[in-house]
Design a protein around this motif. Structure first.
Motif, PDB file in Angstrom:
ATOM      1  N   ALA A 113      -8.757  23.151 -58.385  1.00 42.75           N
ATOM      2  CA  ALA A 113      -9.452  22.575 -57.785  1.00 42.75           C
ATOM      3  C   ALA A 113     -10.541  21.574 -57.976  1.00 42.75           C
ATOM      4  CB  ALA A 113     -10.244  24.179 -56.652  1.00 42.75           C
ATOM      5  N   SER A 151     -11.579  32.529 -51.321  1.00 39.44           N
ATOM      6  CA  SER A 151     -10.936  31.182 -51.313  1.00 39.44           C
ATOM      7  C   SER A 151      -9.813  30.301 -51.974  1.00 39.44           C
ATOM      8  CB  SER A 151     -11.629  30.056 -49.733  1.00 39.44           C
ATOM      9  OG  SER A 151     -11.453  30.198 -49.428  1.00 39.44           O
ATOM     10  N   GLY A 171      -7.980  28.091 -49.991  1.00 42.06           N
ATOM     11  CA  GLY A 171      -8.446  26.518 -49.465  1.00 42.06           C
ATOM     12  C   GLY A 171      -7.015  27.280 -48.258  1.00 42.06           C
ATOM     13  N   THR A 172      -6.572  26.032 -47.809  1.00 43.31           N
ATOM     14  CA  THR A 172      -5.501  26.213 -46.765  1.00 43.31           C
ATOM     15  C   THR A 172      -4.960  25.069 -47.117  1.00 43.31           C
ATOM     16  OG1 THR A 172      -6.620  24.810 -45.557  1.00 43.31           O
ATOM     17  CG2 THR A 172      -6.526  27.295 -45.032  1.00 43.31           C
ATOM     18  N   ASN A 219      -2.988  28.092 -52.361  1.00 47.60           N
ATOM     19  CA  ASN A 219      -2.331  29.064 -50.911  1.00 47.60           C
ATOM     20  C   ASN A 219      -1.437  29.202 -50.408  1.00 47.60           C
ATOM     21  OD1 ASN A 219      -4.627  30.674 -49.057  1.00 47.60           O
ATOM     22  ND2 ASN A 219      -3.163  30.142 -47.939  1.00 47.60           N
TER      23      ASN A 219
END
Length: 212
Positions: A71, A137, A139-140, A144
Motif C-alpha cells: 500500500a 479498508s 481497498g478495492t 482486497n
C-alpha cells in the motif's frame, strides 16, 4: 504441525520491485519453524491471484493464511480488518483486467471480517519496534480481492485464521518522496505478525464471519 500459508505479490504499476513479495521470500529463506511455512509470490491479477490462492489453500490445508501486499503511501505495517466483496480497479492489473463495480465472488456475502487476531498482530509489530496501525479498508484492487478470496475459501472451516496485511514501500526502492521503511524492518515486523497470528487469541472485540 501447524501450517502457515504466507503470500506476497509481484511488482505492478511500473514498479521494479514489490516489498511484499521481497519480504515473503526473505522470511521463507530464514524460517526456522516450528510451524511449516508455505510461501508464494502471487501475480497481480484478479483472476490469477485468487485462483492460485484458492489452489494453495486446498492443497496445503493451512491453519493460518496471511496474505501481504503493498500500500504505497502508508507509513507502517497495517493488518486489515475487513474485506469487501467488490473489485473496482483504478488501474488495470498486470494482464490488463480492470473490473469496475464487480463482485469478487458472485453470490457471496457483502464482506468478511478477518479471522486473524489483527489487534494482537498490530501490537506485536509495534512491540518489535516497527510502525504499525490497524486498517479498516483493504481497498478495492487485487489486495482486497485476495483477502476476500482467502476468507471465502476458509469460511466453512472456523478453525482456520485468515486475513491480509499491507506494507509500505521499502526504502531501498521507494519512489522519491514516498513513505517507506527499510526492507529489513518490514521483514522483522511481518515475522512478529506471524508469531502473533499463530499464538494470540482471536481479538475478543472482533466479530468473525460475514457482513450482510
Amino acid at each position: 504441525m501447524t501450517t502457515i500459508l504466507l503470500t506476497g505479490f509481484e511488482p505492478f504499476a511500473g514498479d521494479a520491485t514489490n516489498p511484499s513479495g521481497d519480504a515473503v521470500r526473505l522470511i521463507a529463506e530464514r524460517w526456522a519453524g516450528p510451524e511449516t511455512l508455505v510461501s508464494e509470490v502471487l501475480p497481480v491479477e484478479f483472476a490469477g491471484a485468487s485462483a492460485r490462492l484458492g489452489a494453495l489453500t486446498r492443497e496445503h490445508s493451512p491453519d493460518v493464511v496471511v496474505a501481504v501486499g503493498l500500500a504505497g503511501g502508508r507509513t507502517g505495517l497495517t493488518p486489515e480488518r475487513v474485506a469487501i466483496n467488490l473489485a473496482d480497479a483504478r488501474i488495470p492489473d498486470n494482464v490488463g483486467d480492470q473490473p469496475l463495480d464487480r463482485p469478487s465472488v458472485a453470490g457471496a456475502p457483502a464482506a468478511y471480517f478477518a479471522t486473524l487476531p489483527v489487534k494482537a498482530m498490530t501490537a506485536a509489530i509495534a512491540a518489535a519496534g516497527v510502525p504499525a496501525s490497524l486498517s479498516h479498508s483493504a481497498g478495492t484492487f487485487v489486495c482486497n480481492h485476495v483477502m476476500f478470496t482467502a476468507l471465502h475459501e476458509t469460511a466453512a472451516a472456523p478453525g482456520i485464521r485468515a486475513g491480509f496485511l499491507h506494507v509500505p514501500y521499502a526504502s531501498e526502492n521507494a519512489p522519491d518522496g514516498a513513505s517507506s521503511l527499510p526492507l529489513g524492518d518490514i521483514v522483522w515486523g511481518l515475522e512478529a505478525a506471524l508469531r502473533a497470528a499463530v499464538d494470540s487469541p482471536v481479538d475478543a472485540a472482533l466479530p468473525g464471519g460475514t457482513l450482510h
